[in-house]
Design a protein around this motif. Sequence first.
Motif, PDB file in Angstrom:
ATOM      1  N   SER A   1       9.060 -15.485  -6.102  1.00 44.71           N
ATOM      2  CA  SER A   1       8.066 -14.415  -6.010  1.00 44.71           C
ATOM      3  C   SER A   1       8.040 -13.634  -7.323  1.00 44.71           C
ATOM      4  O   SER A   1       9.057 -13.497  -8.004  1.00 44.71           O
ATOM      5  CB  SER A   1       8.396 -13.486  -4.839  1.00 44.71           C
ATOM      6  OG  SER A   1       9.665 -12.890  -5.006  1.00 44.71           O
ATOM      7  N   ASN A   2       6.845 -13.115  -7.667  1.00 40.74           N
ATOM      8  CA  ASN A   2       6.687 -12.333  -8.897  1.00 40.74           C
ATOM      9  C   ASN A   2       5.608 -11.292  -8.705  1.00 40.74           C
ATOM     10  O   ASN A   2       4.736 -11.430  -7.847  1.00 40.74           O
ATOM     11  CB  ASN A   2       6.336 -13.247 -10.067  1.00 40.74           C
ATOM     12  CG  ASN A   2       4.990 -13.900  -9.888  1.00 40.74           C
ATOM     13  OD1 ASN A   2       4.915 -14.956  -9.270  1.00 40.74           O
ATOM     14  ND2 ASN A   2       3.923 -13.300 -10.431  1.00 40.74           N
ATOM     15  N   ASN A   3       5.653 -10.273  -9.509  1.00 43.42           N
ATOM     16  CA  ASN A   3       4.605  -9.254  -9.482  1.00 43.42           C
ATOM     17  C   ASN A   3       3.608  -9.541 -10.597  1.00 43.42           C
ATOM     18  O   ASN A   3       3.840 -10.370 -11.475  1.00 43.42           O
ATOM     19  CB  ASN A   3       5.207  -7.861  -9.617  1.00 43.42           C
ATOM     20  CG  ASN A   3       5.867  -7.668 -10.979  1.00 43.42           C
ATOM     21  OD1 ASN A   3       6.361  -8.633 -11.574  1.00 43.42           O
ATOM     22  ND2 ASN A   3       5.884  -6.443 -11.481  1.00 43.42           N
TER      23      ASN A   3
ATOM     24  N   VAL B   1       1.641 -11.058  -1.041  1.00 48.58           N
ATOM     25  CA  VAL B   1       2.037  -9.831  -0.336  1.00 48.58           C
ATOM     26  C   VAL B   1       1.351  -8.688  -1.081  1.00 48.58           C
ATOM     27  O   VAL B   1       1.878  -8.169  -2.071  1.00 48.58           O
ATOM     28  CB  VAL B   1       3.569  -9.663  -0.305  1.00 48.58           C
ATOM     29  CG1 VAL B   1       3.940  -8.398   0.464  1.00 48.58           C
ATOM     30  CG2 VAL B   1       4.231 -10.887   0.319  1.00 48.58           C
ATOM     31  N   GLU B   2       0.145  -8.341  -0.647  1.00 45.97           N
ATOM     32  CA  GLU B   2      -0.674  -7.384  -1.387  1.00 45.97           C
ATOM     33  C   GLU B   2      -0.067  -5.991  -1.395  1.00 45.97           C
ATOM     34  O   GLU B   2      -0.243  -5.223  -2.361  1.00 45.97           O
ATOM     35  CB  GLU B   2      -2.073  -7.349  -0.772  1.00 45.97           C
ATOM     36  CG  GLU B   2      -2.811  -8.680  -0.906  1.00 45.97           C
ATOM     37  CD  GLU B   2      -4.216  -8.596  -0.335  1.00 45.97           C
ATOM     38  OE1 GLU B   2      -4.581  -7.504   0.153  1.00 45.97           O
ATOM     39  OE2 GLU B   2      -4.924  -9.629  -0.383  1.00 45.97           O
ATOM     40  N   SER B   3       0.657  -5.632  -0.320  1.00 46.00           N
ATOM     41  CA  SER B   3       1.232  -4.283  -0.274  1.00 46.00           C
ATOM     42  C   SER B   3       2.279  -4.082  -1.368  1.00 46.00           C
ATOM     43  O   SER B   3       2.506  -2.957  -1.817  1.00 46.00           O
ATOM     44  CB  SER B   3       1.862  -4.037   1.100  1.00 46.00           C
ATOM     45  OG  SER B   3       2.886  -4.990   1.354  1.00 46.00           O
TER      46      SER B   3
END
Length: 575
Positions: free
Chosen positions: A506-508, A556-558
């Motif tokens: 996962s990454n932002n 995961v938009e939040s």
Amino acid sequence: MNKKFTCIICFVLVMTALGTGTGLWCIYHSGNLLLYEATKESSDYSSSAIAERLSNTVDMTGMILADNSIQDLLSVASDFRASNNDKSKAFRTLSYVIPDYYQNFRQNGIYYINLYNPSYVTYSNPARYREVPPEITEALLAAAHEHPGDAIWVTDYCEEYGLFLVRDVRRAKDFQLDTIGTILVNINLNEVIQNSAGQVFDSAPPLYIIYKEGKEIYHSPKLENQAIPAISRAADYGTIGNPGSSCFFYTRGTIPEVGWEYLCLRPNDSVVQARFLSLFLSLSVIGLTLFASLLFSRKMFLSISRHFYRLLRKMNQFGKDEPLSPSTVFDYSGRTDEIGALHQGFDQMARQVQELIQKNYVNELLTKEMQLKALENQINPHFLYNTLESINSYAKAIEAEPISRMVEALGSLLRITLSKSTAKSVIESEVDIVKDYMAIIEVRFGDRVQYELSIPDELYHTPIPRLTLQPLVENAINYALEEIIGTFRIQITGKRENGMVILTVSNNGSQFPENVLENLETNQISPHGFGIGLLNINKRIKLQFGEAYGLHIYNVESEDLAVVQIRLPEDQKDI
């Protein structure tokens, strides 16, 4: 090919013969069943008629017992105090009454009726009575005395003297119930059976054998000299005897009221002979038809197969690099069916192949030469490794630690990715590749990149396709790092869940398009760039482990995260 075709035809014909034979057997069995049902219905009705006649006889004796005048006359005959004149009057009266009963009930097969009392005997037919020996008469009267008032059927003398019904007459007045007389009725059982059967069967009446408690008590006179084989008591119907001599179709049943078992026999010679003849003719016709079908099928196959043999000869010639010679036996150029199309297509293909061989032979040689030269000019991996080692040594000499780390990581990464080893990859080796890659990224981007690796040691030996994790990490960096101004975070985790090993990258800073994998597979999104890598990784996992495993991509938009899950089987055997 001929043998295979012959075997196939024989198999088809045998199966056809078996099916036809089974059908004939079913028809034959159905014929027996229909004949049984028809005969059974008629014989049941006939047996009911027999039982009705016997029951009428029993009812007649009951009427005699209940007749008050007969009771009074028998009481006079039995009274020792009565005068001879009174007894004579009673005798004369009874001599008229008993014949009247006989005339009224003789259609039930009654041969004669005797009424015995202590003083005399009243006869309906004295001549017929004298045919029975006295000792048999005494035995019959004794049988009646053993069961006072009951109607007793005596079947011991059916073959010689007929069926007997005996019954004691008991005094009904003042319920004294003492025996004042005995009724003896002789019945012609053959007449009863013939008359009862004649009401049902239009043609010649059937023959009967009657059993009481398993012992034969009667058989039709026509069976006098017939040897009837033993019949299984489990069979309700069937055929006995030999066709051509004496053959019968029989049904088994029970006569109501008396409970005697009977066999109803119908002469079946003509029917059986006709059925056997029909069966023989049917089987003969089927056999001849199957034999003719085999000969005709074989002839037709040979007429077709010779064209395939000619085609095979052409193929063999072509395979041996021999020039194709046109067929001198048959010209297929004007034939429009499938065989003609095959020959024409092969001849055209052979000519085109020969032309292509001649045209492309020189081009093929030139292409091979160019490929060899291209291979000679490829970079030698050993030369590349040695060069990286030299750069690393130089960097250490001038104390350029970041450059040294990058070179070491790059060298390690190249050794793994360019290795041709066939050893199976596990999660541990994939993690090592990611560590080397991230070492280079940390030198390039410094504190802008933060990554966390959290995979339990117990998962390190789980098999995984080669180069699965590192391309996903590289994708995250390439598509997100340039778009984000702040710190770029990437996290790699592993766990067991629902019988699977799940690795998560996962990454932002980036988001996947909706249904990205499905759209890539259906070409709704052009698979350029990393799209090809995603499809490649997903397909390799599914090919190695099955359709239940692969990649699962979501956002995961939040938390502004793009997530890729790698799903692997937990229990892997022989992978």
